[in-house]
Design a protein around this motif. Structure first.
Motif, PDB file in Angstrom:
ATOM      1  N   GLU A 142      79.533   6.786  85.703  1.00 15.48           N
ATOM      2  CA  GLU A 142      78.192   6.477  84.812  1.00 15.48           C
ATOM      3  C   GLU A 142      77.449   6.932  86.544  1.00 15.48           C
ATOM      4  N   PRO A 181      70.217   0.433  83.465  1.00 17.49           N
ATOM      5  CA  PRO A 181      69.676   1.804  83.740  1.00 17.49           C
ATOM      6  C   PRO A 181      69.784   1.670  82.070  1.00 17.49           C
ATOM      7  N   LYS A 236      72.971  -3.191  73.101  1.00 14.34           N
ATOM      8  CA  LYS A 236      72.698  -3.092  75.033  1.00 14.34           C
ATOM      9  C   LYS A 236      71.773  -3.143  75.143  1.00 14.34           C
TER      10      LYS A 236
HETATM   11  C1  AN0 Z   1      76.140  -1.514  83.633  1.00 18.82           C
HETATM   12  C2  AN0 Z   1      74.815  -0.608  83.096  1.00 18.82           C
HETATM   13  O1  AN0 Z   1      74.062  -1.231  82.177  1.00 18.82           O
HETATM   14  O2  AN0 Z   1      74.566   0.494  82.715  1.00 18.82           O
HETATM   15  C3  AN0 Z   1      77.370  -0.724  82.966  1.00 18.82           C
HETATM   16  C4  AN0 Z   1      77.702  -0.531  82.365  1.00 18.82           C
HETATM   17  C5  AN0 Z   1      78.734  -0.018  82.082  1.00 18.82           C
HETATM   18  N1  AN0 Z   1      75.777  -2.879  83.358  1.00 18.82           N
HETATM   19  C6  AN0 Z   1      75.081  -4.149  84.074  1.00 18.82           C
HETATM   20  O3  AN0 Z   1      74.838  -3.733  85.226  1.00 18.82           O
HETATM   21  C7  AN0 Z   1      75.564  -4.869  83.935  1.00 18.82           C
END
Ligand code: AN0
Ligand code: CP
Length: 317
Positions: A142, A181, A236
């Protein structure tokens, strides 16, 4: 494959998914590939799934694995060149990267968007420095704008659960108390746009994602309309991408939470989320606990996406 930062690195997606399903059937069949090879995983941010699934994937392949949490026990790292380092940062990334690289054969990096500058984030400044200065294969766990190990696992999961050749897949924004993000929805869109699915994105006005990932996919601002007939609901949260609101929360409208009533609009859809998820913000207890929720097998497939990517990297060494 030397680098894995986005869908483009996988080449033909059908073949990648087929390979992943082979890996899943025979996860200990490739142990020779990683013998005496060391995987280093560098985390600038927290993780549960990525940390464990990628480490497990490396172990399945016979690799030795090491994990560095940059913010816990390592020196604080400066990441910008030209800074007079008279503050709290003891070491520069430009030394730290080649030093870390000298101890390993493959490097995974997690470094989220910082929301200080859209340019810094969308130029992928951190992971690109690892690519440039490590001299080793690098993969994203990520990055600022993408989470391709997650989206690959999502695609494998959809392939396993789909009941029709071309299922309807809906990516829906949902409320969250913190600015998150865009990496997960960016990569999910990137993968779905190349998969054989009927893909629809739904979010409140102002949450439009970067067109380089949306690529002309259908955007429906009415969530109920988007959910009609869906075979998969992928929820999401993300913060705003568009200027002048980059990285900001524009809405916490709880009418976007995925509830039993929302799921009733679908074609008995499966519910997906990358996790971690905030219950009764993103999704109700009832939905995430229902038989249609596939969040656990989805997370389990993170081991498979990571192993397929690491296998390809090891084969190229
Ligand atoms: C992160 C995000 O939304 O990118 C990681 C997700 C895999 N999520 C949080 O920080 C809750
Ligand atoms: N889905 C995911 O990447 O989870 P972690 O942040 O726990 O690694």
């Amino acid at each position: 494959m030397r680098y894995y930062t986005g869908v483009k690195d996988l080449g033909n997606l059908d073949e990648a998914v087929k390979e992943a399903l082979e890996v899943k059937k025979n996860r200990f069949g490739y142990k020779h590939l990683g013998e005496n090879k060391t995987l280093l995983m560098v985390f600038f941010n927290s993780s549960l799934r990525t940390r464990l699934s990628t480490q497990k994937a490396g172990m399945n392949l016979g690799m030795n694995t090491m994990v560095l949490d940059v913010n816990q026990g390592a020196w604080k790292l400066e990441t910008e060149r030209g800074v007079v380092m008279d503050g709290d940062k003891s070491e520069h990334l430009l030394e730290a990267i080649p030093v870390m690289a000298s101890y390993c054969d493959v490097i995974g990096v997690r470094s989220f968007a910082r929301f200080e500058s859209k340019e810094f984030d969308y130029q992928e400044t951190i992971i690109n420095q690892f690519i440039k200065y490590s001299g080793k294969p690098v993969f994203s766990m990520e990055s600022a704008t993408c989470h391709p190990l997650q989206a690959f696992a999502d695609l494998i999961t959809i392939e396993e659960y789909k009941k029709t050749d071309r299922p309807k897949v809906v990516l829906t924004w949902a409320p969250h108390p913190k600015a998150l993000p865009q990496a997960v929805p960016n990569s999910f869109a990137d993968f779905m746009n190349e998969a054989n699915v009927d893909f629809v994105i739904t979010h409140p006005k102002g949450y439009e994602l970067d067109e380089q990932f949306v690529r002309g996919a259908k955007v429906e601002y009415d969530q109920d309309k988007a959910l009609a007939g869906a075979d998969f609901v992928y929820a999401k949260n993300w913060s705003a991408f568009q200027d002048p609101n980059y990285g900001k929360i524009l809405s916490t409208d709880m009418s976007w939470t995925i509830t039993t009533e929302k799921m009733a609009l679908t074609n008995n859809a499966f519910f997906m989320h990358c996790l971690p998820v905030r219950r009764n913000m993103i999704v109700s207890d009832d939905v995430i606990e229902s038989p249609q929720s596939i969040v656990i097998p989805e997370a389990a497939n993170r081991e498979i996406s990571a192993q397929t990517v690491l296998k390809r990297i090891l084969e190229s060494l």
